[in-house]
Design an enzyme around this catalytic site. Structure first.
Site, PDB file in Angstrom:
ATOM      1  N   LYS A  40       1.038  -1.358   0.027  1.00  0.00           N
ATOM      2  CA  LYS A  40      -0.413   0.029  -0.589  1.00  0.00           C
ATOM      3  C   LYS A  40       0.831   1.147   0.262  1.00  0.00           C
ATOM      4  O   LYS A  40       0.778   1.875  -0.532  1.00  0.00           O
ATOM      5  CB  LYS A  40      -0.875   0.363   1.272  1.00  0.00           C
ATOM      6  CG  LYS A  40      -1.715  -1.111   1.510  1.00  0.00           C
ATOM      7  CD  LYS A  40      -2.886  -1.042   2.567  1.00  0.00           C
ATOM      8  CE  LYS A  40      -2.216  -0.877   3.821  1.00  0.00           C
ATOM      9  NZ  LYS A  40      -1.346  -2.238   4.254  1.00  0.00           N
ATOM     10  N   THR A  41       1.640   0.968   0.860  1.00  0.00           N
ATOM     11  CA  THR A  41       2.316   2.992   1.229  1.00  0.00           C
ATOM     12  C   THR A  41       3.663   2.538  -0.115  1.00  0.00           C
ATOM     13  O   THR A  41       3.475   4.112  -0.698  1.00  0.00           O
ATOM     14  CB  THR A  41       3.220   2.656   2.445  1.00  0.00           C
ATOM     15  OG1 THR A  41       2.816   2.307   2.899  1.00  0.00           O
ATOM     16  CG2 THR A  41       4.012   3.600   2.104  1.00  0.00           C
TER      17      THR A  41
ATOM     18  N   ASP B  74      -2.039   7.635   3.529  1.00  0.00           N
ATOM     19  CA  ASP B  74      -1.776   6.335   3.902  1.00  0.00           C
ATOM     20  C   ASP B  74      -2.240   5.940   5.338  1.00  0.00           C
ATOM     21  O   ASP B  74      -2.684   7.180   5.853  1.00  0.00           O
ATOM     22  CB  ASP B  74      -0.500   6.395   4.407  1.00  0.00           C
ATOM     23  CG  ASP B  74       0.359   5.008   4.678  1.00  0.00           C
ATOM     24  OD1 ASP B  74      -0.429   3.463   4.143  1.00  0.00           O
ATOM     25  OD2 ASP B  74       2.326   4.849   4.865  1.00  0.00           O
ATOM     26  N   GLU B  75      -2.357   4.672   5.821  1.00  0.00           N
ATOM     27  CA  GLU B  75      -2.913   4.084   6.769  1.00  0.00           C
ATOM     28  C   GLU B  75      -4.719   5.413   7.676  1.00  0.00           C
ATOM     29  O   GLU B  75      -4.725   5.535   8.453  1.00  0.00           O
ATOM     30  CB  GLU B  75      -2.362   5.218   8.233  1.00  0.00           C
ATOM     31  CG  GLU B  75      -0.852   4.736   8.348  1.00  0.00           C
ATOM     32  CD  GLU B  75       0.074   3.204   8.175  1.00  0.00           C
ATOM     33  OE1 GLU B  75      -1.611   2.499   8.618  1.00  0.00           O
ATOM     34  OE2 GLU B  75       0.720   2.195   8.863  1.00  0.00           O
TER      35      GLU B  75
ATOM     36  N   GLN C 267      -5.815  -3.024  10.948  1.00  0.00           N
ATOM     37  CA  GLN C 267      -4.950  -2.618  11.294  1.00  0.00           C
ATOM     38  C   GLN C 267      -5.074  -1.546  11.984  1.00  0.00           C
ATOM     39  O   GLN C 267      -4.280  -0.492  12.012  1.00  0.00           O
ATOM     40  CB  GLN C 267      -3.720  -2.417  10.293  1.00  0.00           C
ATOM     41  CG  GLN C 267      -3.294  -3.456   9.688  1.00  0.00           C
ATOM     42  CD  GLN C 267      -1.628  -3.110   9.163  1.00  0.00           C
ATOM     43  OE1 GLN C 267      -0.631  -2.973   9.652  1.00  0.00           O
ATOM     44  NE2 GLN C 267      -2.172  -3.915   7.904  1.00  0.00           N
TER      45      GLN C 267
ATOM     46  N   ARG D 175       4.683  -7.061  10.774  1.00  0.00           N
ATOM     47  CA  ARG D 175       5.949  -6.624  11.109  1.00  0.00           C
ATOM     48  C   ARG D 175       7.430  -7.536  10.247  1.00  0.00           C
ATOM     49  O   ARG D 175       7.820  -7.603   9.946  1.00  0.00           O
ATOM     50  CB  ARG D 175       6.170  -5.793  12.095  1.00  0.00           C
ATOM     51  CG  ARG D 175       4.971  -5.108  12.810  1.00  0.00           C
ATOM     52  CD  ARG D 175       4.781  -3.481  11.606  1.00  0.00           C
ATOM     53  NE  ARG D 175       3.252  -4.365  10.915  1.00  0.00           N
ATOM     54  CZ  ARG D 175       3.134  -4.342   9.570  1.00  0.00           C
ATOM     55  NH1 ARG D 175       3.809  -2.958   9.013  1.00  0.00           N
ATOM     56  NH2 ARG D 175       1.391  -4.556   9.380  1.00  0.00           N
TER      57      ARG D 175
END
Ligand code: ATP
Ligand code: MG
Length: 803
Positions: free
Chosen positions: A37-38, A225-226, A284, A642
């Protein structure tokens, strides 16, 4: 050949390509962890620039931390070269500060406003709670602060909240009053708290459409983002920015406002709203407790009709084993869209599980594993240890220090939270924003100048009577009705502030030299006597404080190097916006320790997820919150995902926390991972059957390495288990203590006692522990002795052993 952005698409899978190249008003990229995504967001920006569809200045990209912003900017620069200058890639907070600095004058602030961090706003709220005697109604500074914060995140202010609140309840009425007073005090101090930065920008846009239009014309491409962790205020801000310009009285404003453009805005009078791209993963979402609202994602298609939705399902980060564990865990949350991540990198290593007898034992396991991995070729910097709460880091740090494992704590006690740094910054704020009474009051008697509460009150009274600011009152020392010595002290402080002001804020027209902030800070700390007071002090801590201040001076120098035109305000802004995750930079060459919240968005070759226990993960405070346990499960999911190659899950069977030793239960989340994915080095079952535990504990013990003051190397726990592994404990540490401890007294610092334990005392005989209170060296056991009756014992030194 082909598209100018062809090379940007190399290596991307089909949906990733689509996400980079789609051109339309609104794009939502929803995807699980590690699916790119990032990365896609970054390439999308590069593509817009490369194809010349956008000027850099027309791009606004929002990331979750300043560090993430820096990385994204660097990445875009690598892809498109220097043209990337002038883009806004920043956090919500930084973007809003930039807007507010430009526009504050529109609504009663000046551009030199101060930013209150949560410590500052707590101090102000504390004063108000005291003034209103509100603690009698159960209002604590902490509770008031968190309620105000929540309300601001929902864009409520004191008036709007007051209209809906039950004002016949005196506690409610008082809260509304304090909320209102707090807001007025901020305005008077020319200050915004953290939540205000967003909420007031939204207010500004709504109240002054011609101001909003400037930014609506400027930002043609907005990327976030996020997105799953945006709260209502942030959502509203994006919504305001993506509206088409209203055309409200633009020309009246443009004479002043146009200066902000570093590229001409699109001139079309019928400009549509900016294009919006958001990426997120509702699995998330871990900031609901701070007002984040997953609905911002789930309702995106309703809010932006015709939005394109792209799903990414291939994970490029982790092994199949790690992904299978993550998928299985998150599958237990209801009310979610099922999405299955897959990878083609293969199964990889099994997850390693370990159960320690105590948190020290657990920490020793982590340290040992880190060394093993290091020898196998994994860099320290490629490893990270996560925990749910900050206080868990202590046991890990102790063992890491003893084992000489280089590590770095992310977050925790931050440099900028230290008292001496806050004092120094208050000096700078007193210069930059003299209206900030809190800052001026803070430095009034630092260093000690004999200015106490009485004088402080006299200054405040004089300021009120004369209708001048607290800061200006200092310039009238002789009129305050205080003694000559104190007059002199006040006049001196005033003179120092005036001198520093001349250096850092030269008269209009003049340009301050790049060294201005450094020079001014040196004057403030030197001539005020602050540094001297620390230097002559006998407190060894003060030596460290001087070093920290040196470090701050070094920070100003570095700031000047990076920002040759940077002003005092720019410096203070940068400092105020440094967030937890932002001191990640010098983590090269050391293992990173951080909370699960800080870990978001990052990736490591090897991850140690510690304290996987009931009451910690899920944390006990989540039990009472609606949706709490599900949010905890998402946090666990964030932690697992992670890891790139290796994942370790560990827990301890007993844990000393908040001065109590508790027996811990394995987290329910462990049950949710398919058993064949975990290779237990020591399972909870092994530890429960004493045999397994005993052998490990004895192995960990060093010959002759008895711990504590008895000096015999014997067994001061009253049983054969030695929970604290002794590896590498420096001998000097022990003897230093042993010599000072009288015969019947010993060092029981690590004796783990809990309610229900039976103990023996050398004088009082046997008894039962009712409870344990206090922390560290001040832990107290409340014991009911069989014959001697109830007694309170300082655990550290009492001659007791556990039965
Ligand atoms: P998170 O949800 O944790 O924020 P994310 O979806 O933002 O994750 P990224 O951090 O962008 O994922 O990517 C995860 C890793 O996968 C990165 O190391 C990235 O470089 C890599 N990656 C992404 N897309 C590809 C691809 N098409 N080919 C190879 N590697 C990729
Ligand atoms: Mg990401």
């Amino acid at each position: 050949t082909g598209r100018p952005d062809e090379d940007l698409l190399a290596g991307l899978n089909a949906p990733q390509r689509e996400a980079v190249t789609y051109r339309g008003a609104a794009l939502l990229i929803v995807a699980g962890a590690g699916s790119g995504k990032t990365s896609v967001l970054t390439r999308r920006i590069a593509s817009l620039l490369r194809t010349r569809e956008a000027w850099p200045s027309q791009i606004l990209a929002i990331t979750f931390t300043n560090k993430a912003a820096g990385e994204m900017r660097e990445r875009v620069q690598q892809l498109v070269g220097d043209t990337a200058q002038g883009m806004w890639i920043s956090t919500f907070h930084s973007a809003c500060v930039r807007i507010l600095r430009r526009e504050a004058e529109q609504f009663g602030f000046t551009k030199s406003f101060t930013i209150y961090d949560s410590g500052d706003s707590r101090a102000l709220i504390k004063r108000l709670v005291k003034e209103h005697e509100a603690d009698a109604f159960g209002l604590t500074p902490a509770s008031v602060q968190s309620r105000i914060s929540k309300l601001k995140n929902e864009l409520a202010d004191a008036e709007s909240y007051g209209r809906s609140a039950n004002m016949s309840d005196p506690a409610e009425r008082l809260f509304v009053e304090i909320f209102g007073d707090y807001q007025r005090a901020l305005q008077k101090a020319n200050a915004f708290d953290f939540d205000d930065l967003i909420a007031q920008t939204v207010y500004l846009f709504r109240a002054f459409p011609h101001v909003a239009d400037v930014y609506r014309r400027r930002f043609r491409h907005i990327l976030v983002d996020e997105y799953q962790d945006t709260n209502h205020a942030q959502y509203a801000l994006i919504h305001e920015l993506t509206r088409p310009p209203s055309g409200a009285a633009a020309d009246r404003f443009e004479s002043g406002g146009m200066m902000i453009f570093d590229a001409p805005p699109a001139a079309s009078p019928e400009l549509s709203g900016a294009s919006l791209t958001v990426v997120g993963d509702s699995d998330q979402s871990i900031y609901a407790f701070r007002g984040a609202d997953i609905r911002n994602i789930s309702e995106f298609e309703r809010d932006y009709p015709g939005a394109k939705v792209v799903l990414l399902e291939q994970n490029y980060r982790s092994t199949q084993t790690i992904l299978s564990a993550a998928n299985a865990v998150i599958g237990n949350n209801f009310d979610r869209k099922d999405k299955k991540l897959w990878t083609d990198v293969g199964a990889g290593e099994k997850i390693v599980g370990f159960t320690g007898y105590s948190q020290h034992d657990e920490a020793q396991f982590v340290a040992d594993e880190v060394e093993t991995l290091r020898k196998a070729g994994v860099d320290y910097a490629g490893m990270a240890v996560f925990y749910r709460t900050n206080s868990q880091s202590r046991a890990l740090e102790e063992i890491f220090i003893r084992s000489a494992v280089p590590y770095k704590i992310m977050g925790g006690t931050k440099f900028y939270d230290r008292a001496e740094i806050k004092d120094a910054l208050a000096y700078l704020v007193a210069v930059a924003n003299p209206a900030d009474e809190l800052a001026v009051r803070r430095i009034l008697n630092k260093p000690r100048r004999g200015i106490g509460d009485v004088t402080e009150t006299a200054i405040a009274r004089f300021a009120a009577e004369e209708g001048i600011s607290f800061r200006d009152a200092l310039a009238n020392a002789s009129a305050l009705g205080v003694g000559p010595k104190i007059q002199k002290a006040i006049a001196h402080l005033d003179a120092v502030l005036v001198e520093a002001t001349a250096i850092m804020l030269p008269a209009s027209g003049e340009v301050a030299p790049p060294t201005a902030v450094t020079d001014g800070l040196n004057v403030l700390l030197g001539k005020s006597g602050y540094l001297d007071a620390l230097r002559i002090s006998k407190d060894p801590q003060d030596e460290a404080r001087v070093e920290n201040l040196d470090e701050l001076v070094a920070v100003t120098r570095e700031f000047a190097r990076n920002n040759p035109d940077g002003t005092l305000l720019d410096f203070l802004t940068e400092v105020a916006l440094v967030s937890d995750a932002d001191d990640l930079d010098d983590a090269t060459g050391s293992v990173s320790l951080m909370t699960l919240h800080t870990a978001k968005g990052l990736e490591y070759d090897a991850v140690f997820l510690t304290g996987v226990e009931e009451d910690l993960l899920p944390h006990r405070i989540s039990a009472g919150e609606p949706g709490g346990p599900q949010e905890e499960r998402r946090l666990f999911y964030v932690g697992i995902t992670r890891a790139r190659k290796r994942l370790h899950l560990s827990l301890a069977m007993t844990r000393a926390q908040f001065g109590e030793v508790t027996v811990a239960m394995p987290s329910r989340f462990l049950q949710e991972i398919p058993h064949d994915l975990i290779d237990w080095r020591q399972s909870p079952g092994d530890v429960n059957s004493r045999g397994g535990m005993q052998s490990r504990a004895l192995n960990a013990r060093r010959p002759g390495g008895g711990f504590g003051g008895s000096g015999s190397g014997g067994n001061r726990y009253g049983d054969e288990l030695v929970p604290l592994p002794q590896r590498d404990r420096p001998a000097s540490d022990i003897s230093k203590f042993a010599n000072r401890i009288p015969a019947k007294v010993r060092d029981n610092s690590d004796l783990e006692l809990a309610a229900g334990d039976r103990i023996r005392h050398e004088d009082f005989g046997e008894g039962r522990v009712d409870m344990v209170t206090g922390e560290g060296a001040k832990r107290i056991a409340h014991v009911r002795f069989d014959s001697a009756g109830p007694k309170k014992l300082l655990i550290k030194i009492a001659p007791i052993s556990k039965l």
